[in-house]
Design a protein around this motif. Structure first.
Motif, PDB file in Angstrom:
ATOM      1  N   MET A   1       3.683  -6.560  -0.781  1.00 12.30           N
ATOM      2  CA  MET A   1       2.623  -7.530  -0.555  1.00 12.30           C
ATOM      3  C   MET A   1       2.984  -8.829  -1.261  1.00 12.30           C
ATOM      4  O   MET A   1       3.463  -8.802  -2.404  1.00 12.30           O
ATOM      5  N   LYS A   2       2.740  -9.961  -0.571  1.00 12.83           N
ATOM      6  CA  LYS A   2       3.061 -11.264  -1.153  1.00 12.83           C
ATOM      7  C   LYS A   2       1.807 -12.116  -1.285  1.00 12.83           C
ATOM      8  O   LYS A   2       0.989 -12.181  -0.370  1.00 12.83           O
ATOM      9  N   GLN A  68       2.185   0.437  -1.993  1.00 14.06           N
ATOM     10  CA  GLN A  68       0.753   0.310  -1.728  1.00 14.06           C
ATOM     11  C   GLN A  68       0.228   1.606  -1.116  1.00 14.06           C
ATOM     12  O   GLN A  68       0.896   2.226  -0.298  1.00 14.06           O
ATOM     13  N   SER A  69      -0.971   2.004  -1.517  1.00  8.93           N
ATOM     14  CA  SER A  69      -1.589   3.187  -0.923  1.00  8.93           C
ATOM     15  C   SER A  69      -2.147   2.886   0.453  1.00  8.93           C
ATOM     16  O   SER A  69      -2.390   3.789   1.252  1.00  8.93           O
ATOM     17  N   PRO A  75      -0.954  -3.112  -4.707  1.00 14.45           N
ATOM     18  CA  PRO A  75      -0.449  -1.977  -5.478  1.00 14.45           C
ATOM     19  C   PRO A  75      -1.395  -1.606  -6.615  1.00 14.45           C
ATOM     20  O   PRO A  75      -2.111  -2.448  -7.164  1.00 14.45           O
ATOM     21  N   GLU A  76      -1.380  -0.336  -6.975  1.00 14.75           N
ATOM     22  CA  GLU A  76      -2.303   0.182  -7.988  1.00 14.75           C
ATOM     23  C   GLU A  76      -2.181  -0.567  -9.313  1.00 14.75           C
ATOM     24  O   GLU A  76      -3.182  -0.817  -9.996  1.00 14.75           O
ATOM     25  N   VAL A 134     -11.828  -1.104  -0.396  1.00 12.93           N
ATOM     26  CA  VAL A 134     -11.973  -1.305  -1.839  1.00 12.93           C
ATOM     27  C   VAL A 134     -10.848  -0.608  -2.585  1.00 12.93           C
ATOM     28  O   VAL A 134     -10.470   0.529  -2.249  1.00 12.93           O
ATOM     29  N   SER A 135     -10.307  -1.283  -3.603  1.00 15.32           N
ATOM     30  CA  SER A 135      -9.313  -0.660  -4.467  1.00 15.32           C
ATOM     31  C   SER A 135     -10.032   0.315  -5.385  1.00 15.32           C
ATOM     32  O   SER A 135     -10.976  -0.034  -6.066  1.00 15.32           O
TER      33      SER A 135
END
Length: 318
Positions: A1-2, A68-69, A75-76, A134-135
């Motif tokens: 992810m950027k 990433q999940s 990322p976590e 949602v994370s």
């Protein structure tokens, strides 16, 4: 992810506390405290003495390059960094709710399609704005609930008692399955809002091995019993059984791979109880190969998963 470098620079300023002390919402962190900050989120980044802001930008860039999940969740480690940055105990020049810090952070995150928010557990999470994903750590619907979670559960019970089958699907199940990592949740064969969700919803889930499984949803608003005829909230289990078999034998078109595929599993979801008699009836009516393709979710499963994933409550019914 950027993320844009400008966004990362703004977040780095918050981590460093690069603001006039009397008006800053963030603690100033010198070299050693930056190292401590990243150690707190279980990383091994150590400040090397270079310019603090640009060192943090490089660290954030590296963190965002991690696994990433979900495509719609950072990322976590990045999510843990946001939670640590927004710890209510670190409030400065404002109260524990940290409205000033939250506003400043969201002014940066919105350019990347995200926003931060405090959930009822007092922790700060990141939400993907377009999908409302949602994370959060993997949900554990079997853990004890807090008082606020029990209150949310009761509110959802009231919603389900009055909701139609389409409202149950559109406002509860679809957001829930998106949050759980399912993709391409699609109501096949319909272009308007009057969707027969129970017959036509399909979705897919990508395993860590990159293999893809396809799922179909069979949704019933009320109790699912093996009573034979449908009366009131009791659904005819034989009808559900036939619809599930049709779903498993029906091809769907996945536009991402431009191929027709078969549904691997049918999930029977009820807004009420799925009785043991209903489960046994369906199990006995299926051969061994089909039996493993049918999954069940009743009201308690839906309630508990919805609460522990910290999803926004559905809109109240008029």
């Amino acid at each position: 992810m950027k993320f844009r470098r400008r966004t990362l620079a703004q977040i780095a300023d918050m981590i460093c506390g690069n603001f006039p002390d009397e008006e800053s919402f963030f603690e100033y962190r010198s070299s050693s405290y930056l190292t401590e900050f990243f150690a707190d989120i279980d990383t091994e980044y150590r400040h090397d003495g270079s310019t603090r802001q640009w060192w943090v930008v490089d660290v954030l860039t590296d963190i965002l390059s991690g696994p990433q999940s979900s495509p719609n969740i950072p990322p976590e480690v990045f999510c843990r960094m946001i939670e640590r940055l927004m710890d209510p105990a670190d409030a400065k020049n404002e109260g524990e709710g940290r409205p000033g810090a939250l506003s400043l952070l969201n002014a940066s995150l919105k350019h990347e399609g995200f926003e931060a928010f405090y959930a009822e557990d007092g922790r700060c999470y990141v939400r993907h704005i377009p999908t409302n994903t949602v994370s959060a750590p993997g949900p554990n619907p079997h853990r004890p609930f807090t008082a606020s979670e029990l209150k949310r559960r009761e509110q959802l019970v009231s919603f389900l008692d009055a909701a139609s089958e389409d409202e149950l699907t559109e406002q509860v199940l679809l957001p829930l399955f998106r949050q759980l990592g399912f993709e391409r949740i699609t109501a096949a064969g319909h272009k308007d809002k009057a969707l027969e969700y129970g017959k036509d919803v399909w979705m897919k889930y990508t395993l860590p091995t990159t293999h893809v499984l396809y799922f179909g949803l069979q949704v019933k608003r009320g109790k699912l019993d093996a009573s034979g005829a449908s009366r009131g909230s009791n659904a005819n289990v034989a009808e559900i059984h036939n619809q599930a078999l049709m779903m498993l034998g029906h091809e769907i078109f996945d536009p991402e791979i431009a191929k027709r595929v078969l549904v691997d599993h049918a999930i029977i979801v009820a807004g009420g109880e799925i009785t043991k008699a209903a489960r046994a009836w369906i199990g006995n009516a299926l051969d061994a190969s089909k039996r493993s393709q049918i999954l069940f979710m009743d009201r308690d499963d839906v309630l508990n998963l919805f609460v522990v994933t910290n999803l926004p409550m559905p809109d109240p019914l008029g």
